[in-house]
Design a protein around this motif. Sequence first.
Motif, PDB file in Angstrom:
ATOM      1  N   ARG A  40     121.785  44.501  77.736  1.00 35.96           N
ATOM      2  CA  ARG A  40     123.073  43.905  77.365  1.00 35.96           C
ATOM      3  C   ARG A  40     122.966  43.252  75.983  1.00 35.96           C
ATOM      4  O   ARG A  40     123.856  43.364  75.159  1.00 35.96           O
ATOM      5  N   LEU A  41     121.852  42.577  75.759  1.00 37.40           N
ATOM      6  CA  LEU A  41     121.682  41.912  74.462  1.00 37.40           C
ATOM      7  C   LEU A  41     121.516  42.921  73.323  1.00 37.40           C
ATOM      8  O   LEU A  41     121.777  42.622  72.159  1.00 37.40           O
ATOM      9  N   ALA A  42     121.073  44.126  73.656  1.00 35.49           N
ATOM     10  CA  ALA A  42     120.756  45.113  72.616  1.00 35.49           C
ATOM     11  C   ALA A  42     121.991  45.754  71.994  1.00 35.49           C
ATOM     12  O   ALA A  42     121.879  46.436  70.972  1.00 35.49           O
ATOM     13  N   ALA A  43     123.169  45.521  72.576  1.00 34.39           N
ATOM     14  CA  ALA A  43     124.380  46.082  71.977  1.00 34.39           C
ATOM     15  C   ALA A  43     124.548  45.517  70.566  1.00 34.39           C
ATOM     16  O   ALA A  43     124.545  44.300  70.380  1.00 34.39           O
ATOM     17  N   GLN A  44     124.638  46.402  69.602  1.00 33.45           N
ATOM     18  CA  GLN A  44     124.789  46.025  68.182  1.00 33.45           C
ATOM     19  C   GLN A  44     123.694  45.069  67.714  1.00 33.45           C
ATOM     20  O   GLN A  44     123.941  44.170  66.897  1.00 33.45           O
ATOM     21  N   CYS A  45     122.504  45.232  68.249  1.00 34.67           N
ATOM     22  CA  CYS A  45     121.366  44.397  67.835  1.00 34.67           C
ATOM     23  C   CYS A  45     120.110  45.259  67.943  1.00 34.67           C
ATOM     24  O   CYS A  45     120.081  46.218  68.716  1.00 34.67           O
ATOM     25  N   THR A  46     119.077  44.923  67.180  1.00 42.26           N
ATOM     26  CA  THR A  46     117.851  45.724  67.268  1.00 42.26           C
ATOM     27  C   THR A  46     117.038  45.308  68.493  1.00 42.26           C
ATOM     28  O   THR A  46     117.072  44.154  68.920  1.00 42.26           O
ATOM     29  N   ASP A  47     116.277  46.258  69.011  1.00 42.61           N
ATOM     30  CA  ASP A  47     115.414  45.951  70.160  1.00 42.61           C
ATOM     31  C   ASP A  47     114.375  44.901  69.760  1.00 42.61           C
ATOM     32  O   ASP A  47     114.013  44.042  70.572  1.00 42.61           O
ATOM     33  N   ALA A  48     113.903  44.970  68.524  1.00 39.99           N
ATOM     34  CA  ALA A  48     112.879  44.016  68.070  1.00 39.99           C
ATOM     35  C   ALA A  48     113.408  42.583  68.164  1.00 39.99           C
ATOM     36  O   ALA A  48     112.714  41.672  68.625  1.00 39.99           O
ATOM     37  N   ARG A  49     114.648  42.384  67.741  1.00 43.02           N
ATOM     38  CA  ARG A  49     115.219  41.034  67.798  1.00 43.02           C
ATOM     39  C   ARG A  49     115.424  40.597  69.259  1.00 43.02           C
ATOM     40  O   ARG A  49     115.133  39.464  69.623  1.00 43.02           O
ATOM     41  N   VAL A  50     115.908  41.539  70.071  1.00 41.93           N
ATOM     42  CA  VAL A  50     116.101  41.212  71.492  1.00 41.93           C
ATOM     43  C   VAL A  50     114.774  40.777  72.117  1.00 41.93           C
ATOM     44  O   VAL A  50     114.712  39.779  72.856  1.00 41.93           O
TER      45      VAL A  50
END
Length: 211
Positions: free
Chosen positions: A38-48
């Motif tokens: 859910r957090l990965a929407a429009q965000c990089t996996d690294a940041r998540v």
Amino acid sequence: MTKEELTIEIMDRLEKEYPVAGCTLDYNQAWKLLVSVRLAAQCTDARVNIVVQGLYEKYPDINSLAEADVDEIEEIVRPCGLGRSKARDISACMKMLRDEYDGRIPDDFDALLKLPGVGRKSANLIMGDVFGKPAIVTDTHCIRLVNRMGLVDGIKEPKKVEMALWKLVPPEKGSDFCHRLVYHGRDICTARTKPHCDKCCLQDICAKNIL
Ligand code: SF4
């Protein structure tokens, strides 16, 4: 080469290129993958992967996250973008897992789809990675690459791409194939720069190159 043959050839070559296929989101329990995706929407996996460390330090299980104040979840997940809606979905999803599934993740695609914030992409990811079941995860890399490669023709809508790939990809190999598309999309068949076709193991069979 038919589309079916092309698909198998691409899958074989990508398997040689990336022998180990896996999710680039870190998780050690199924519910954490639900949160991360859910957090990965429009965000990089690294940041998540960084942000969830702080989240799980404070809320180490489904119950604590279900009971957490949405504002406090938002405060932590804000660096992933869309903080308010992600925090709301995570809170509602954890509550549903606690109240309706006794803290377990359902291994049923339609049940997964009913969880707040879970769409087809996420449900497929859970089915493939957590339960080892057939799955086609149509994320941005998958959609871009299968169009370039000529496995689908100008289809951008995720569900339509998924349905087209179900007809081409052996079901038990779908999950690994989609992970490999992510690797290849990041390293070689990039989105923001020109794809590195000169370094690509598919350059002699890829539609973008040969048509
Ligand atoms: S040949 Fe080029 S466009 Fe085709 S998959 Fe490889 S990098 Fe992408």
